[in-house]
Design a protein around this motif. Structure first.
Motif, PDB file in Angstrom:
ATOM      1  N   ASP A 199      33.317  31.542 -16.147  1.00 50.03           N
ATOM      2  CA  ASP A 199      33.123  31.576 -14.851  1.00 50.03           C
ATOM      3  C   ASP A 199      34.802  32.200 -14.311  1.00 50.03           C
ATOM      4  O   ASP A 199      35.078  33.593 -14.117  1.00 50.03           O
ATOM      5  CB  ASP A 199      33.294  30.431 -13.771  1.00 50.03           C
ATOM      6  N   ARG A 200      35.850  31.524 -15.421  1.00 45.51           N
ATOM      7  CA  ARG A 200      37.318  31.836 -14.493  1.00 45.51           C
ATOM      8  C   ARG A 200      37.592  32.996 -16.307  1.00 45.51           C
ATOM      9  O   ARG A 200      38.084  33.667 -15.496  1.00 45.51           O
ATOM     10  CB  ARG A 200      38.037  30.507 -14.987  1.00 45.51           C
ATOM     11  N   PHE A 201      36.718  33.052 -17.042  1.00 46.52           N
ATOM     12  CA  PHE A 201      37.159  34.056 -17.683  1.00 46.52           C
ATOM     13  C   PHE A 201      36.243  35.438 -17.202  1.00 46.52           C
ATOM     14  O   PHE A 201      37.320  35.968 -17.037  1.00 46.52           O
ATOM     15  CB  PHE A 201      36.425  33.241 -19.126  1.00 46.52           C
ATOM     16  N   GLU A 202      35.589  35.134 -16.950  1.00 45.81           N
ATOM     17  CA  GLU A 202      35.064  36.393 -16.316  1.00 45.81           C
ATOM     18  C   GLU A 202      35.868  36.724 -14.632  1.00 45.81           C
ATOM     19  O   GLU A 202      35.545  38.008 -14.925  1.00 45.81           O
ATOM     20  CB  GLU A 202      33.352  36.106 -15.805  1.00 45.81           C
ATOM     21  N   GLU A 203      36.064  36.213 -13.944  1.00 42.57           N
ATOM     22  CA  GLU A 203      36.560  36.271 -12.708  1.00 42.57           C
ATOM     23  C   GLU A 203      37.905  37.505 -13.777  1.00 42.57           C
ATOM     24  O   GLU A 203      38.784  38.190 -12.894  1.00 42.57           O
ATOM     25  CB  GLU A 203      37.140  34.843 -12.532  1.00 42.57           C
ATOM     26  N   ARG A 204      38.728  36.537 -14.260  1.00 42.58           N
ATOM     27  CA  ARG A 204      40.407  37.381 -14.865  1.00 42.58           C
ATOM     28  C   ARG A 204      39.979  38.395 -15.666  1.00 42.58           C
ATOM     29  O   ARG A 204      40.270  39.281 -15.231  1.00 42.58           O
ATOM     30  CB  ARG A 204      40.987  36.212 -16.045  1.00 42.58           C
TER      31      ARG A 204
END
Length: 282
Positions: A199-204
């Motif tokens: 989720d963090r990778f997709e958001e960034r």
């Protein structure tokens, strides 16, 4: 000799009875108990290997315990095998669950030696004579009804009782169950961590992609990344100034000319061209 506060009935029966006179009265063979109040009154010994003669001993006659002997004080009461068989007992009785199905056998009992009160019974799933089998602890309060040869409870199974002693198979099953639970917990934790990282990778990635689309196209500007992975627009490149030319390079500009020729053109006019027969060394 100091007696322990409590003792298993099996430990008492496996010892041979010896009185203060040093006479061996045989090993214990049967518990003498009062089932309605769950109390042990004494035990029965068999003086000889042959015959029906038996001797009854009260629990308060016990004075000490050796490795293989139970030391008693006083004389035992003589009885016979027929009378002993009519004594009420719960040992080796079948344990029934709430549906009336047998789930085990009363194999042993923990007794408080001072009062004779039975603290709890030990339940065996299979034959109690098998060595190393598991034992479950059953308190007298959980007994609903008792009859000769059977004890009724409100249990769903032996898993409702605390395990007093585990066999090799039961210990393996218990440890396997614990290992399986630990593996499932660790797998669930890693799955949550991977989900959060995704989720963090997709958001960034979405934020960087939006930043790229919003930046103007500059030929000399190149996007960059800072130490935290955030997009940073670099400054446009400036043309590099020419390197300063030293005076030493100016002295090499005349190398295309003859070093013996004068640099002044007026000096070159007064000189005549050399003849072919002139010796250059004269």
């Amino acid at each position: 000799m100091t007696l322990p506060e409590q003792l298993l009935l099996s430990d008492l029966l496996r010892r041979r009875v010896r009185c203060q006179a040093g006479i061996d009265h045989g090993a214990g063979v049967l518990a003498w108990m009062h089932p309605p109040v769950h109390r042990l009154l004494g035990w029965i010994s068999k003086p000889s290997a042959f015959g029906e003669r038996r001797q009854a001993w009260r629990l308060d006659q016990l004075r000490g315990l050796a490795e293989l002997e139970a030391l008693v004080q006083g004389e035992g009461a003589d009885t016979d095998l027929t009378t002993c068989e009519r004594l009420p007992t719960l040992m080796e009785a079948s344990l029934l669950d709430r549906r009336g199905d047998p789930i085990g056998t009363l194999a042993d009992a923990a007794v408080e030696l001072r009062t004779g009160r039975i603290l709890h019974y030990l339940i065996s799933r299979s034959d109690p004579r098998l060595p190393g089998s598991s034992r479950w602890r059953l308190s007298p309060e959980r007994i609903v009804d008792q009859q000769p040869g059977q004890v009724s409870t409100g249990l769903s199974g032996l898993d409702d009782l605390p395990l007093a002693r585990a066999s090799v198979r039961q210990e393996f099953l218990r440890r396997s169950r614990r290992w399986r639970d630990q593996v499932q917990e660790e797998t669930s934790r890693l799955r949550d961590q991977f989900q959060q990282a995704g989720d963090r990778f997709e958001e960034r990635f979405s934020e960087r992609l939006e930043g790229w689309l919003e930046e103007p196209d500059e030929p000399d500007a190149e996007p960059g990344w800072d130490r935290y992975g955030e997009p940073v627009a670099r400054q446009p490149r400036r043309p590099e100034p020419p390197e300063p030319r030293s005076e030493a390079w100016d002295d090499w500009d005349g190398w295309d000319e003859d070093p013996m020729e004068p640099h002044d053109p007026r000096e070159r006019r007064g000189r005549r061209p050399p003849a072919e027969d002139d010796d250059p060394w004269v």
